[in-house]
Scaffold this motif. Structure first.
Motif, PDB file in Angstrom:
ATOM      1  N   UNK A   1       0.845  -1.198   0.000  1.00 39.45           N
ATOM      2  CA  UNK A   1       0.000   0.000   0.000  1.00 39.45           C
ATOM      3  C   UNK A   1       0.881   1.250   0.000  1.00 39.45           C
ATOM      4  N   UNK A   2       1.787   1.302  -0.976  1.00 35.55           N
ATOM      5  CA  UNK A   2       2.756   2.394  -1.036  1.00 35.55           C
ATOM      6  C   UNK A   2       2.136   3.773  -1.149  1.00 35.55           C
ATOM      7  N   UNK A   3       1.069   3.899  -1.939  1.00 37.15           N
ATOM      8  CA  UNK A   3       0.431   5.216  -2.122  1.00 37.15           C
ATOM      9  C   UNK A   3      -0.174   5.708  -0.809  1.00 37.15           C
ATOM     10  N   UNK A   4      -0.802   4.800  -0.066  1.00 36.84           N
ATOM     11  CA  UNK A   4      -1.407   5.157   1.215  1.00 36.84           C
ATOM     12  C   UNK A   4      -0.327   5.547   2.221  1.00 36.84           C
ATOM     13  N   UNK A   5       0.743   4.769   2.266  1.00 33.49           N
ATOM     14  CA  UNK A   5       1.858   5.064   3.177  1.00 33.49           C
ATOM     15  C   UNK A   5       2.444   6.440   2.871  1.00 33.49           C
ATOM     16  N   UNK A   6       2.602   6.773   1.602  1.00 32.80           N
ATOM     17  CA  UNK A   6       3.145   8.072   1.204  1.00 32.80           C
ATOM     18  C   UNK A   6       2.245   9.202   1.688  1.00 32.80           C
ATOM     19  N   UNK A   7       0.933   9.014   1.577  1.00 35.42           N
ATOM     20  CA  UNK A   7      -0.016  10.040   2.029  1.00 35.42           C
ATOM     21  C   UNK A   7       0.029  10.212   3.546  1.00 35.42           C
ATOM     22  N   UNK A   8       0.159   9.110   4.269  1.00 45.17           N
ATOM     23  CA  UNK A   8       0.233   9.165   5.729  1.00 45.17           C
ATOM     24  C   UNK A   8       1.489   9.921   6.165  1.00 45.17           C
ATOM     25  N   UNK A   9       2.628   9.602   5.543  1.00 49.27           N
ATOM     26  CA  UNK A   9       3.876  10.295   5.888  1.00 49.27           C
ATOM     27  C   UNK A   9       3.806  11.787   5.575  1.00 49.27           C
ATOM     28  N   UNK A  10       3.199  12.123   4.454  1.00 49.04           N
ATOM     29  CA  UNK A  10       3.057  13.525   4.088  1.00 49.04           C
ATOM     30  C   UNK A  10       2.155  14.257   5.081  1.00 49.04           C
TER      31      UNK A  10
END
Length: 278
Positions: free
Chosen positions: A237-246
């Motif tokens: 779930x790379x896209x979701x992880x990127x959004x969470x980190x942002x």
């Protein structure tokens, strides 16, 4: 003729069953679907949180709502990802159930005092750290236990929670001690009060919350490990992880993080708020 109708009817049912099974077989399981896409479609992120951990996630019996630092951080991240009308849904988890619930797709992410460790990273992905804790000890006031070194005696009983990283750590730092594992922190606190162990061990942030509820007990020994908390997300779930980190980066930059931290820890005796602020 009736017999022919029965046969045709049976064949029709078999055909329908085959279609249903084919559809089910081709449909991805919840844990394999695109979490970010689903969350945007439903305008909701489902979070796994604890409901027995004061300051981080505790059930308020007055309104049956889970409240705490983790809950407020999850709400703030949800608004950043989905917009001001985005909804945060909460599912209660324990140290034992949180990873299975995530892997099964029952929740989208775990924000439940979960330390980032190499062992857990084999099962799930983590966001960047959102809280830096350290393992410590909770004892009855007047106890002879002052530090983890005092536990390293044959037969000394220490209380912990099954599935928590602290259980493995105490076996490392006090190998001669005996560890009694309970299913949650409420049970562990009850066990400490009844004398089933001389100390309860877990992360200091959790212990400060327990001490504030139980004036006859105190946190001792300082932090003997580093426990960075991360938000756990299913692998793939790379896209979701990127959004969470942002989102984490944004709430730290605009002061939202520090406001939430001060709300829950600003007046907690023994907790260094300035050191934890970002």
């Amino acid at each position: 003729m009736k017999k022919l109708k029965r046969v045709l009817g049976a064949l029709g049912m078999l055909s329908l069953l085959a279609i249903v099974l084919t559809a089910c077989g081709s449909r991805k399981s919840l844990s394999q679907q695109d979490v970010l896409q689903n969350d945007r479609a439903s305008n909701t992120i489902t979070w796994g949180v604890k409901a027995d951990t004061k300051l981080f996630g505790l059930m308020d019996v007055k309104d049956n709502q889970v409240k705490g630092f983790d809950v407020d951080i999850a709400k703030a991240i949800t608004k950043r990802i989905l917009g001001k009308n985005g909804q945060a849904k909460f599912v209660q988890v324990t140290s034992q159930t949180r990873i299975p619930l995530l892997k099964n797709g029952n929740i989208d992410a775990i924000i439940a005092t979960m330390t980032i460790t190499p062992e857990r990273e084999k099962q799930v992905d983590f966001s960047t750290s959102y809280f830096d804790a350290g393992q410590s000890l909770l004892v009855k006031k007047g106890s002879n236990v002052k530090s983890v070194k005092d536990l390293n005696k044959t037969g000394t009983k220490v209380l912990g929670v099954t599935g928590a990283n602290s259980v493995a750590n105490i076996k490392k730092y006090a190998p001669k001690a005996r560890v009694l594992e309970l299913s949650d922190y409420a049970q562990a606190m009850t066990a400490l009060k009844s004398g089933q162990g001389v100390a309860l061990t877990t992360d200091n942030g959790i212990l400060y919350g327990m001490a504030s509820q139980n004036p006859g007990y105190k946190v001792v020994g300082g932090a003997f490990t580093k426990e960075p908390y991360g938000i756990a997300i299913n692998k793939g779930q790379g896209a979701f992880k990127k959004e969470v980190n942002q989102a984490l980066k944004e709430i730290e930059a605009d002061g939202t993080y520090n406001r939430i931290l001060k709300k829950w820890f600003g007046n907690v005796a023994g907790f260094n708020y300035k050191e934890a602020a970002r």
